[in-house]
Design a protein around this motif. Structure first.
Motif, PDB file in Angstrom:
ATOM      1  N   PHE A 192      41.104  37.210  22.704  1.00  0.00           N
ATOM      2  CA  PHE A 192      41.908  37.355  23.926  1.00  0.00           C
ATOM      3  C   PHE A 192      42.360  35.957  24.338  1.00  0.00           C
ATOM      4  N   ASP A 193      43.648  35.723  24.277  1.00  0.00           N
ATOM      5  CA  ASP A 193      44.149  34.369  24.501  1.00  0.00           C
ATOM      6  C   ASP A 193      44.931  34.204  25.794  1.00  0.00           C
ATOM      7  N   SER A 194      44.880  35.194  26.706  1.00  0.00           N
ATOM      8  CA  SER A 194      45.623  35.050  27.957  1.00  0.00           C
ATOM      9  C   SER A 194      45.051  33.894  28.770  1.00  0.00           C
ATOM     10  N   ARG A 195      45.950  33.030  29.244  1.00  0.00           N
ATOM     11  CA  ARG A 195      45.509  31.897  30.053  1.00  0.00           C
ATOM     12  C   ARG A 195      45.445  32.214  31.540  1.00  0.00           C
ATOM     13  N   LEU A 196      45.782  33.450  31.896  1.00  0.00           N
ATOM     14  CA  LEU A 196      45.714  33.832  33.307  1.00  0.00           C
ATOM     15  C   LEU A 196      44.270  34.048  33.762  1.00  0.00           C
ATOM     16  N   ARG A 197      43.431  34.463  32.840  1.00  0.00           N
ATOM     17  CA  ARG A 197      42.046  34.751  33.214  1.00  0.00           C
ATOM     18  C   ARG A 197      41.296  33.467  33.515  1.00  0.00           C
ATOM     19  N   SER A 198      40.495  33.514  34.568  1.00  0.00           N
ATOM     20  CA  SER A 198      39.665  32.369  34.928  1.00  0.00           C
ATOM     21  C   SER A 198      38.569  32.859  35.867  1.00  0.00           C
ATOM     22  N   PRO A 199      37.448  32.121  35.960  1.00  0.00           N
ATOM     23  CA  PRO A 199      36.395  32.520  36.916  1.00  0.00           C
ATOM     24  C   PRO A 199      36.915  32.601  38.352  1.00  0.00           C
ATOM     25  N   ARG A 200      37.841  31.723  38.715  1.00  0.00           N
ATOM     26  CA  ARG A 200      38.358  31.744  40.076  1.00  0.00           C
ATOM     27  C   ARG A 200      39.169  33.014  40.333  1.00  0.00           C
ATOM     28  N   LEU A 201      40.033  33.382  39.377  1.00  0.00           N
ATOM     29  CA  LEU A 201      40.817  34.606  39.531  1.00  0.00           C
ATOM     30  C   LEU A 201      39.901  35.820  39.638  1.00  0.00           C
ATOM     31  N   THR A 202      38.918  35.897  38.754  1.00  0.00           N
ATOM     32  CA  THR A 202      37.974  37.014  38.779  1.00  0.00           C
ATOM     33  C   THR A 202      37.210  37.047  40.094  1.00  0.00           C
ATOM     34  N   SER A 203      36.826  35.892  40.598  1.00  0.00           N
ATOM     35  CA  SER A 203      36.067  35.831  41.857  1.00  0.00           C
ATOM     36  C   SER A 203      36.909  36.299  43.036  1.00  0.00           C
ATOM     37  N   LEU A 204      38.168  35.862  43.093  1.00  0.00           N
ATOM     38  CA  LEU A 204      39.043  36.281  44.196  1.00  0.00           C
ATOM     39  C   LEU A 204      39.279  37.793  44.166  1.00  0.00           C
ATOM     40  N   LEU A 205      39.546  38.335  42.976  1.00  0.00           N
ATOM     41  CA  LEU A 205      39.736  39.782  42.860  1.00  0.00           C
ATOM     42  C   LEU A 205      38.458  40.517  43.213  1.00  0.00           C
ATOM     43  N   GLY A 206      37.318  39.975  42.779  1.00  0.00           N
ATOM     44  CA  GLY A 206      36.042  40.627  43.072  1.00  0.00           C
ATOM     45  C   GLY A 206      35.736  40.651  44.557  1.00  0.00           C
ATOM     46  N   LEU A 207      36.032  39.566  45.267  1.00  0.00           N
ATOM     47  CA  LEU A 207      35.784  39.539  46.710  1.00  0.00           C
ATOM     48  C   LEU A 207      36.687  40.524  47.445  1.00  0.00           C
ATOM     49  N   ALA A 208      37.957  40.567  47.061  1.00  0.00           N
ATOM     50  CA  ALA A 208      38.874  41.526  47.696  1.00  0.00           C
ATOM     51  C   ALA A 208      38.413  42.954  47.448  1.00  0.00           C
ATOM     52  N   LEU A 209      37.978  43.226  46.229  1.00  0.00           N
ATOM     53  CA  LEU A 209      37.505  44.567  45.894  1.00  0.00           C
ATOM     54  C   LEU A 209      36.214  44.891  46.633  1.00  0.00           C
ATOM     55  N   ALA A 210      35.335  43.910  46.784  1.00  0.00           N
ATOM     56  CA  ALA A 210      34.082  44.138  47.506  1.00  0.00           C
ATOM     57  C   ALA A 210      34.341  44.485  48.968  1.00  0.00           C
ATOM     58  N   VAL A 211      35.304  43.788  49.595  1.00  0.00           N
ATOM     59  CA  VAL A 211      35.650  44.097  50.989  1.00  0.00           C
ATOM     60  C   VAL A 211      36.218  45.509  51.098  1.00  0.00           C
ATOM     61  N   ALA A 212      37.128  45.864  50.195  1.00  0.00           N
ATOM     62  CA  ALA A 212      37.727  47.203  50.225  1.00  0.00           C
ATOM     63  C   ALA A 212      36.663  48.279  50.009  1.00  0.00           C
TER      64      ALA A 212
END
Length: 425
Positions: free
Chosen positions: A56-76
């Motif tokens: 998987f070579d996508s450069r969009l993925r990162s711990p920061r991106l995953t963390s931000l999405l995870g926090l938004a999902l946790a709030v929802a």
């Protein structure tokens, strides 16, 4: 003759016995070393396809991106869980639970928020799963027993989250064929499973999330390609569009853009939507029977009233919403007899009364409901005979129906046949 010394007596004196806490600590340390010991690596020949390095070579993925999405999902998920828990407790109240009759539209807000956050979670969960998808094929699949348990917990969280969203969407659409179980029970217990798995996951990943959010990472995307900010913006826009396209089933000004809403205010008999018709409930003949009587039973006396007798009692008009668990609501003007007056009619103090209201329906999980004291004594709680100044439509509960403030529509019993009033104290 001199005897040899006893070998047991010749040993050095043993040290003092170890205490139980010391032994437990030693056992705990040994167990910790055992569960954290590396597992045997799997054969390298299995590392093919998505398991190969750099698959998987996508450069969009990162711990920061995953963390931000995870926090938004946790709030929802947290908002969705709490509002859903309120709805479940109202419908299946334990002895300790209390729910007020005012403000009249509180349930409309909590359940509307429940459905809105649930639907907004769909793009959030999709993006979150995409951001961590490569880890599904991590190598080795499990490094230690602790790592294996952690991955099993993530699998439980993902399965429970997907079940929650898919079953909730099916319930909104009232499509129960794919669910060979009682939706309410399945949705409720899987919500607890998802909440517990989410808390455990946050406990494990919190240090990683804090480090990821503490420092910004360079956006190493290809020139002209989608950036991480652009991805977050697209996910947020998708969640917003879904919310706007469904919130119109509760928020009337948004009704023109409620393209995804299965119900809309003002649509249906007498301007209100319906979930169950008189024909579907099998009560049409009984509702139009000239011999219809509403029976009100108390501990000391029982009264039976026909429609003329009900109409002869003091009539009151209130403006109340019908708010259903599917997230839609619509306001109507109802006229009828106060439930508290019917309780007093059979000798029960309406200030401390509860009522058991039964429908003409022969069967069904919600053919009857208990109205607690806060709602019985509320002057807005009616056995309604008219809607919008007209006699009730059969699909809205003719000849008489319950309408009470701040209650789910599934508990607003239609086609009322019998009311049992009793003291709650």
């Amino acid at each position: 003759m001199v005897r040899d010394a006893d070998p047991d007596l010749s040993r050095k004196p043993a040290g003092p016995p170890r205490s139980l806490p010391a032994r437990l600590a030693e056992l705990g340390a040994a167990a910790n070393r055992w569960v954290r010991a590396p597992l045997p690596p799997p054969p390298a020949a299995l590392r093919r396809g998505p398991l190969r390095r750099d698959a998987f070579d996508s450069r969009l993925r990162s711990p920061r991106l995953t963390s931000l999405l995870g926090l938004a999902l946790a709030v929802a998920f947290a908002v969705c869980f709490l509002t859903g828990l309120i709805s479940h407790l109202i419908q299946h109240p334990p002895a300790w639970f209390w729910w007020p009759s005012r403000p009249v539209g509180l349930y409309r807000v909590t359940q509307g928020l429940h459905v809105a956050t649930g639907l907004a979670s769909v793009p959030l969960l999709g993006a979150k799963l995409w951001s961590v998808y490569p880890r599904l094929f991590g190598w080795p699949p499990a490094r230690t027993l602790v790592h294996a348990v952690e991955r099993a917990g993530v699998a439980v969280l993902v399965a429970a989250a997907l079940f929650q969203l898919f079953s909730g969407i099916l319930n909104i659409a009232r499509w129960y064929t794919p669910m060979p179980f009682f939706f309410t029970a399945g949705h409720y217990w899987s919500a607890w499973l998802a909440a517990g798995a989410l808390m455990a996951h946050l406990g494990v990943k919190l240090p990683i999330v804090r480090r990821a959010l503490a420092r910004a990472t360079p956006d190493r995307t290809r020139p002209g390609g989608l950036t991480r900010r652009g991805l977050l913006g697209a996910v947020g826009a998708a969640a917003g569009v879904i919310t706007l396209a469904t919130a119109g089933q509760t928020v009337a000004p948004l009704a023109p853009v409620a393209l995804l809403a299965p119900r809309r205010p003002g649509t249906g008999p007498q301007g209100l939507p319906v979930n169950k018709t008189a024909a579907g409930a099998g009560v049409r003949d009984a509702a139009f029977d000239p011999g219809y009587r509403l029976t009100i039973a108390g501990p000391a006396r029982t009264v039976s009233l026909d429609l003329a007798g009900l109409a002869a009692l003091p009539q009151h008009t209130v403006v109340l919403p019908i708010s259903c668990v599917e997230g839609w609501s619509s306001t109507g003007t109802w006229t009828g007899v106060r439930l508290r007056d019917l309780a007093a009619l059979v000798g029960v103090d309406p200030e401390h009364a509860e009522a058991y209201v039964e429908s003409l329906e022969a069967r069904g999980r919600y053919r009857a409901t208990t109205v607690p004291p806060p709602h019985v004594r509320d002057p807005y709680t009616l056995i309604a005979l008219r809607l919008g100044g007209e006699v009730l439509h059969p699909d809205h509960g003719y000849p008489a129906r319950l309408i009470a403030p701040n209650r789910p529509g599934v508990l607003q019993t239609k086609w009322v046949a019998r009311i049992t009033a009793r003291s709650a104290s």
